[in-house]
Design a protein around this motif. Sequence first.
Motif, PDB file in Angstrom:
ATOM      1  N   ARG A 246       7.586  10.277  -0.492  1.00 47.93           N
ATOM      2  CA  ARG A 246       7.039  10.033   0.842  1.00 47.93           C
ATOM      3  C   ARG A 246       7.231   8.606   1.327  1.00 47.93           C
ATOM      4  NH1 ARG A 246       3.532  14.672   1.079  1.00 47.93           N
ATOM      5  NH2 ARG A 246       2.613  14.022   3.043  1.00 47.93           N
TER       6      ARG A 246
ATOM      7  N   ASP B  17       0.820  -1.218   0.000  1.00 45.65           N
ATOM      8  CA  ASP B  17       0.000   0.000   0.000  1.00 45.65           C
ATOM      9  C   ASP B  17       0.853   1.266   0.000  1.00 45.65           C
ATOM     10  OD1 ASP B  17       0.937  -0.628   2.533  1.00 45.65           O
ATOM     11  OD2 ASP B  17      -0.731   0.369   3.551  1.00 45.65           O
ATOM     12  N   VAL B  18       2.173   1.100  -0.057  1.00 48.46           N
ATOM     13  CA  VAL B  18       3.054   2.263  -0.166  1.00 48.46           C
ATOM     14  C   VAL B  18       3.939   2.058  -1.392  1.00 48.46           C
ATOM     15  CG1 VAL B  18       3.080   2.901   2.271  1.00 48.46           C
ATOM     16  CG2 VAL B  18       4.665   1.168   1.469  1.00 48.46           C
TER      17      VAL B  18
ATOM     18  N   LEU C  16      12.137  11.299   0.018  1.00 50.11           N
ATOM     19  CA  LEU C  16      11.277  12.313   0.617  1.00 50.11           C
ATOM     20  C   LEU C  16      10.167  12.705  -0.354  1.00 50.11           C
ATOM     21  CD1 LEU C  16      11.494  14.163   3.352  1.00 50.11           C
ATOM     22  CD2 LEU C  16      11.827  15.954   1.658  1.00 50.11           C
TER      23      LEU C  16
ATOM     24  N   THR D  68      19.866   3.740   6.073  1.00 50.99           N
ATOM     25  CA  THR D  68      19.919   4.993   6.820  1.00 50.99           C
ATOM     26  C   THR D  68      18.693   5.892   6.648  1.00 50.99           C
ATOM     27  OG1 THR D  68      21.170   5.960   4.982  1.00 50.99           O
ATOM     28  CG2 THR D  68      22.450   5.115   6.842  1.00 50.99           C
ATOM     29  N   TRP D  69      17.797   5.563   5.714  1.00 53.83           N
ATOM     30  CA  TRP D  69      16.592   6.384   5.588  1.00 53.83           C
ATOM     31  C   TRP D  69      15.619   5.975   6.682  1.00 53.83           C
ATOM     32  CZ3 TRP D  69      15.685  10.887   3.803  1.00 53.83           C
ATOM     33  CH2 TRP D  69      14.371  11.353   3.630  1.00 53.83           C
ATOM     34  N   LEU D  70      15.206   6.916   7.495  1.00 50.21           N
ATOM     35  CA  LEU D  70      14.316   6.630   8.627  1.00 50.21           C
ATOM     36  C   LEU D  70      14.893   5.530   9.513  1.00 50.21           C
ATOM     37  CD1 LEU D  70      10.878   6.731   6.785  1.00 50.21           C
ATOM     38  CD2 LEU D  70      12.203   8.622   7.717  1.00 50.21           C
ATOM     39  N   ARG D  71      16.203   5.490   9.601  1.00 51.43           N
ATOM     40  CA  ARG D  71      16.960   4.503  10.382  1.00 51.43           C
ATOM     41  C   ARG D  71      16.726   3.067   9.923  1.00 51.43           C
ATOM     42  NH1 ARG D  71      15.028   7.685  14.602  1.00 51.43           N
ATOM     43  NH2 ARG D  71      16.479   9.346  15.128  1.00 51.43           N
ATOM     44  N   GLY D  72      16.419   2.905   8.628  1.00 50.51           N
ATOM     45  CA  GLY D  72      16.369   1.543   8.106  1.00 50.51           C
ATOM     46  C   GLY D  72      15.048   1.143   7.496  1.00 50.51           C
TER      47      GLY D  72
ATOM     48  N   TYR E  45      17.987  10.128  -1.093  1.00 45.46           N
ATOM     49  CA  TYR E  45      17.236  10.674   0.044  1.00 45.46           C
ATOM     50  C   TYR E  45      16.166  11.652  -0.434  1.00 45.46           C
ATOM     51  CZ  TYR E  45      21.000   8.969   3.203  1.00 45.46           C
ATOM     52  OH  TYR E  45      21.898   8.220   3.900  1.00 45.46           O
TER      53      TYR E  45
ATOM     54  N   GLU F 162       7.987   5.579   3.656  1.00 42.68           N
ATOM     55  CA  GLU F 162       7.744   5.388   5.071  1.00 42.68           C
ATOM     56  C   GLU F 162       8.653   4.285   5.600  1.00 42.68           C
ATOM     57  OE1 GLU F 162       3.629   4.500   5.545  1.00 42.68           O
ATOM     58  OE2 GLU F 162       2.986   6.195   4.314  1.00 42.68           O
ATOM     59  N   ARG F 163       8.533   4.053   6.884  1.00 46.49           N
ATOM     60  CA  ARG F 163       9.379   3.020   7.489  1.00 46.49           C
ATOM     61  C   ARG F 163       9.129   1.647   6.887  1.00 46.49           C
ATOM     62  NH1 ARG F 163      10.023   5.051  13.674  1.00 46.49           N
ATOM     63  NH2 ARG F 163      11.326   6.797  13.052  1.00 46.49           N
ATOM     64  N   ARG F 164       7.918   1.408   6.372  1.00 48.89           N
ATOM     65  CA  ARG F 164       7.606   0.092   5.808  1.00 48.89           C
ATOM     66  C   ARG F 164       7.930   0.038   4.326  1.00 48.89           C
ATOM     67  NH1 ARG F 164       1.994  -0.548   5.739  1.00 48.89           N
ATOM     68  NH2 ARG F 164       2.080   1.621   5.071  1.00 48.89           N
TER      69      ARG F 164
END
Lengths: 371, 371
Positions: B96, B38-39, B93, B121-125, B89, B98-100
């Motif tokens: 958009r 869904d992302v 952004l 390293t994006w959103l800490r992984g 990066y 997300e972490r998932r």
Amino acid sequence: MVVIPVKLPSQSYEVVIAAGGRYQVGSYLEKLSNIASDVPLLIVSNPKIWQLYGQDIQLALKKAGFKSAHCVLPAGERYKTLKTLQKIYDAALAHRLERRSTLIALGGGVIGDMTGFAAATWLRGINVVQIPTSLLAMVDASIGGKTGVNHPQGKNLIGAFHQPRLVLIDPDVLKTLPRREFRAAIAEVIKYGVIWDPQLFSQLEALPRLDDHRYISPEQLLEILERSCQAKVDVVTKDEREAGLRAILNYGHTLGHALESIGNYRLFNHGEAVALGMIGAGAIATALGYWSEAEEAAQLQLIQKAKLPTSISAKLDHSDIMTLLSSDKKVQGGQIRFVLPKGIGQAEITDQVPQDIIAQALAKLCSVVAT
Amino acid sequence: MVVIPVKLPSQSYEVVIAAGGRYQVGSYLEKLSNIASDVPLLIVSNPKIWQLYGQDIQLALKKAGFKSAHCVLPAGERYKTLKTLQKIYDAALAHRLERRSTLIALGGGVIGDMTGFAAATWLRGINVVQIPTSLLAMVDASIGGKTGVNHPQGKNLIGAFHQPRLVLIDPDVLKTLPRREFRAAIAEVIKYGVIWDPQLFSQLEALPRLDDHRYISPEQLLEILERSCQAKVDVVTKDEREAGLRAILNYGHTLGHALESIGNYRLFNHGEAVALGMIGAGAIATALGYWSEAEEAAQLQLIQKAKLPTSISAKLDHSDIMTLLSSDKKVQGGQIRFVLPKGIGQAEITDQVPQDIIAQALAKLCSVVAT
């Protein structure tokens, strides 16, 4: 002296809180098996902190037989960038750091986050020791292994989880901390009271003033540090990688990050933005029946007692804030996630806050008047 | 189709080798529980590979119900920098993530390493899927989770360990791989034969030519891919974080990295530099009695059969090479570490090579004449 053990699958370490601890850093490091003494340590700091405490650390290291080099970065959130990070990498190369080498972060949250990230990514991961010098870094950033830098369009978007080998907190250095910084950190302390530790919340209520360390005795300060660090350790230990519970630490941060960013990290510092974010989240919690108006008021009272901002200027554009909110990294599937208190000492995460309730909370933030 | 499971404490995944596999990427991803549909997924590639295979991947994803965006980076090792990383990066952004969310690396080693590091390293992984399009990336970089970018003064100094969710290898795409790239990758294949798999070494000896994929049947190629990937998986599984054994994969790399760097990543590509490094390390191994002259000669023969360089120009300054060697990130306590073969199929790591033996090996590299 207080020692809080942090037991994590990836790495276990201790948070040591000791007045004058900075003079003992060498002997603390000596006791750790994983800190090599035959390669130089690299201390990363900012100009002011380096001038105040750099020599203490260097001498303490030397006394225990460690060689050290240092790298001084410009101070301030606006330098928490990939570009500044490059300076740490350059120093790491210049001082020939190896896989067994150690970085020491001596400074506030910016230094801690950047040094931690440099350690996470230099040679795919070297040791880092955190020596936080601001109250905010002591109770928050130095513990738990979150590291990173900002993207021009958002805080901490670039980062990694990388646990330190040791967190060494010397409360004595708070004497040189500017008042505004102290107050800002109290916002995070209040946060721990609201989301985790009702006893800490009561302790804060019992204190006559929260706006400067002068009004808080060394014993009271030690207890505040211990309870706050323990709260952070409790939560991090239960959820190292922020799969669930850890996100409650972001109480006040959803809105806080947006406000920090919209003020270009100058209008509000992190703690001030979090204080405003907690007021906003508190209002949402009341609107949704998560907690009582009395509890919302008790939170507001602590924030006021810390002389933290309690309202945002009407000049800030609400629609800008809403746009920023939805680009926050904690957004999932387009829904804005909030951490909301369920009474004092408990919190819950939800992405089911109706837009109009968010708008109402923002409106309320414009009308709250500091006493 | 060959499926090689990779079982690691941090994350388990599969290396899938399937002709035409790029048309099935959507269905492979569908089967993974951790890839959110869904992302949007973000495909990272370079201009040439994107033009050749971008649409195949996009359509395959669409067919399985995944939305995707893409980010095309300039090609080449000299763009493997923090600055180029910034473009990923920015795209993360803009779309958009997300972490998932999931990044897909579609390209050679440079794309794989940078995309992997961006995902680390994006959103800490966040998730990363590797679809290597060069033989080198297929047998080496795509497996094992090493990610990173170069520092102006050294390769891969900045990086992280970050395992992919899936490695999908489609040997059909090798048809468009330039000959020089193919040969370079054969250097790493020979490496696996020397340090780990004597059967692979014999297989390579039995092939009439190694300098272009045209001379190798699809069945033979599949076997080379399988044995090489299996060798990499074997080693990585035993030592995910390069605490010990994994370092044997750096056979030929100590000297190789120095030669790559001194030639500004243009004179020699990675595989060519590794071939030269293996010749150098092979000479050291003979000098120290680690293996026989016959074994050294057998290795040289394979390198010659792949039409890889076997000597360095006398114009390269030996003392520059020595300086670079001692700044290599694998240096420990000032001693240069070498991986040396102990017969075909075994290797050992040592930092006890006398300087004069290293100098002799360098001198030998200037005199070896390609046949």
